[in-house]
Design a protein around this motif. Sequence first.
Motif, PDB file in Angstrom:
ATOM      1  N   CYS A  73     -27.940  10.232 -21.860  1.00  0.00           N
ATOM      2  CA  CYS A  73     -29.065  10.754 -22.656  1.00  0.00           C
ATOM      3  C   CYS A  73     -30.291  10.891 -21.917  1.00  0.00           C
ATOM      4  O   CYS A  73     -31.306  11.259 -22.493  1.00  0.00           O
ATOM      5  CB  CYS A  73     -29.113  10.018 -23.992  1.00  0.00           C
ATOM      6  SG  CYS A  73     -29.886   8.608 -23.877  1.00  0.00           S
ATOM      7  N   GLU A  79     -31.237  16.085 -22.769  1.00  0.00           N
ATOM      8  CA  GLU A  79     -30.468  16.654 -23.814  1.00  0.00           C
ATOM      9  C   GLU A  79     -30.778  15.897 -25.198  1.00  0.00           C
ATOM     10  O   GLU A  79     -30.725  14.532 -24.996  1.00  0.00           O
ATOM     11  CB  GLU A  79     -29.047  16.906 -23.832  1.00  0.00           C
ATOM     12  CG  GLU A  79     -28.720  17.983 -22.554  1.00  0.00           C
ATOM     13  CD  GLU A  79     -28.636  19.447 -23.400  1.00  0.00           C
ATOM     14  OE1 GLU A  79     -29.693  19.678 -24.075  1.00  0.00           O
ATOM     15  OE2 GLU A  79     -27.555  19.903 -23.374  1.00  0.00           O
ATOM     16  N   PRO A  80     -30.916  16.338 -26.228  1.00  0.00           N
ATOM     17  CA  PRO A  80     -31.022  15.335 -27.392  1.00  0.00           C
ATOM     18  C   PRO A  80     -29.818  14.307 -27.540  1.00  0.00           C
ATOM     19  O   PRO A  80     -28.671  15.019 -27.752  1.00  0.00           O
ATOM     20  CB  PRO A  80     -31.191  16.443 -28.563  1.00  0.00           C
ATOM     21  CG  PRO A  80     -31.637  17.723 -28.236  1.00  0.00           C
ATOM     22  CD  PRO A  80     -31.086  17.667 -26.699  1.00  0.00           C
ATOM     23  N   THR A  86     -36.095  18.247 -26.872  1.00  0.00           N
ATOM     24  CA  THR A  86     -35.962  16.554 -27.408  1.00  0.00           C
ATOM     25  C   THR A  86     -36.552  16.384 -28.550  1.00  0.00           C
ATOM     26  O   THR A  86     -36.550  15.544 -29.384  1.00  0.00           O
ATOM     27  CB  THR A  86     -36.166  15.499 -26.284  1.00  0.00           C
ATOM     28  OG1 THR A  86     -37.323  15.832 -25.649  1.00  0.00           O
ATOM     29  CG2 THR A  86     -34.956  15.652 -25.309  1.00  0.00           C
ATOM     30  N   SER A  87     -37.829  17.003 -28.682  1.00  0.00           N
ATOM     31  CA  SER A  87     -38.536  16.475 -29.636  1.00  0.00           C
ATOM     32  C   SER A  87     -38.935  17.607 -30.825  1.00  0.00           C
ATOM     33  O   SER A  87     -39.938  17.468 -31.605  1.00  0.00           O
ATOM     34  CB  SER A  87     -40.238  16.514 -29.200  1.00  0.00           C
ATOM     35  OG  SER A  87     -40.369  17.660 -28.473  1.00  0.00           O
ATOM     36  N   ASP A  99     -36.922  17.924 -33.644  1.00  0.00           N
ATOM     37  CA  ASP A  99     -36.542  17.483 -34.857  1.00  0.00           C
ATOM     38  C   ASP A  99     -37.687  16.949 -35.587  1.00  0.00           C
ATOM     39  O   ASP A  99     -37.746  15.739 -35.949  1.00  0.00           O
ATOM     40  CB  ASP A  99     -35.319  16.756 -34.971  1.00  0.00           C
ATOM     41  CG  ASP A  99     -34.191  17.528 -34.372  1.00  0.00           C
ATOM     42  OD1 ASP A  99     -33.852  18.491 -35.314  1.00  0.00           O
ATOM     43  OD2 ASP A  99     -33.587  17.332 -33.685  1.00  0.00           O
TER      44      ASP A  99
END
Lengths: 250, 131
Positions: free
Chosen positions: A46, A50-51, A158-159, A161
């Motif tokens: 991670c 990648e999320p 990644t940010s 959400d």
Amino acid sequence: MNSDAAQREELHQKFAEFAASRDPELRDQLVEAHLGLAEYLARRFCNRGEPLDDLVQVASVGLLKALDRFDPEREVEFSTYATHTIVGELKRHFRDKGWAVRAPRRMQELYLRLGKVIATLSQELGRSPTIQELAAEAQVSEEEVLEAMEAGQAYRFTSLDTGGPGDEEGETLATALGEEDSELLDAESRAALSPLIAQLPAREQRILHLRFFEGLTQSEIAGRLGISQMHVSRLLARSLEQLRSASEEG
Amino acid sequence: MAEQDEVRLTVPAMPEFLRLARVTATGLASRLGFTFDEVEDLRLAIDELCFALMGTRGRPGTIRLRYLVTDQALEVEGVGDFRGEGPEPTLSDLSRQILAALVDEHEVSRGSDGLPCFRFRKARMEYGRRL
């Protein structure tokens, strides 16, 4: 026999039974018992941009494959076999995605801003806004709106959400496999169309169903599920991508 | 005679170049006044059909795209000009179902030159019919 050994023995039994019967209920239990392994392995990957949620999903697909291919007759522990398959799946994911370029920060920000503009305009207009309307409202060019849409789909943010509780992609395969949902495709049509759909998380199955079988628009789905349209868009694109890869592997 | 503008684009048949195919389509759709929902559908349709031709990992060769713009609709044709043998391009039942929801018409076939190809058409919806 201590409890660890007893548990191992019970699992062993289940694998033998599953190998013979291919019972879906047993499959769910075995998946659930090993989700921790999938998540553990996903975490090891991670820090590569990648999320984690996406990686856990990739790992879960690997887990399902391992389960379907595992032969309990062979002298290999399932966890060893599954680790190999899951890591393979994760590596392949990165290899396939290796080309993707991170979107410029400005586009990420515009993408986030557009999410709000879309919600406001849809409300005001009572329909999905045109690209021109979006551009005018956000005070950017149409090209920038389109570019931001592309950037948003690039899937490796990644940010992004940023939704509130209940608007996260945290659903696990376990909930997906265990949950009954009246809006899911009925088992028969799902099996006929693609058993692959059944491997997606419950919410993605539902979105696919609403969009492609019920004919709802993305904005209608967003309204119904109480998540942003951008989120529906990304989940749909991701589901389709996963269905394509899975169907190619047969 | 209906006015019809045409745009052509040839890209290597690799996933990383599909972005260009999408951006071209959405740029034209935007000129036609497509809504955000419709533009999203268009992007998914381009992916679904291009991947049907070249597979998810791409193939050596190119995809030649032709975009036809009329007053009300965008029509896109794609031809896979690949090197070497590959699987026959087909649409699964699921893909068909997906495309039926995304666009007004679609087909995947082999052209008279024997090359695999697709075509789809998406018309602009009258405002206010949905939502």
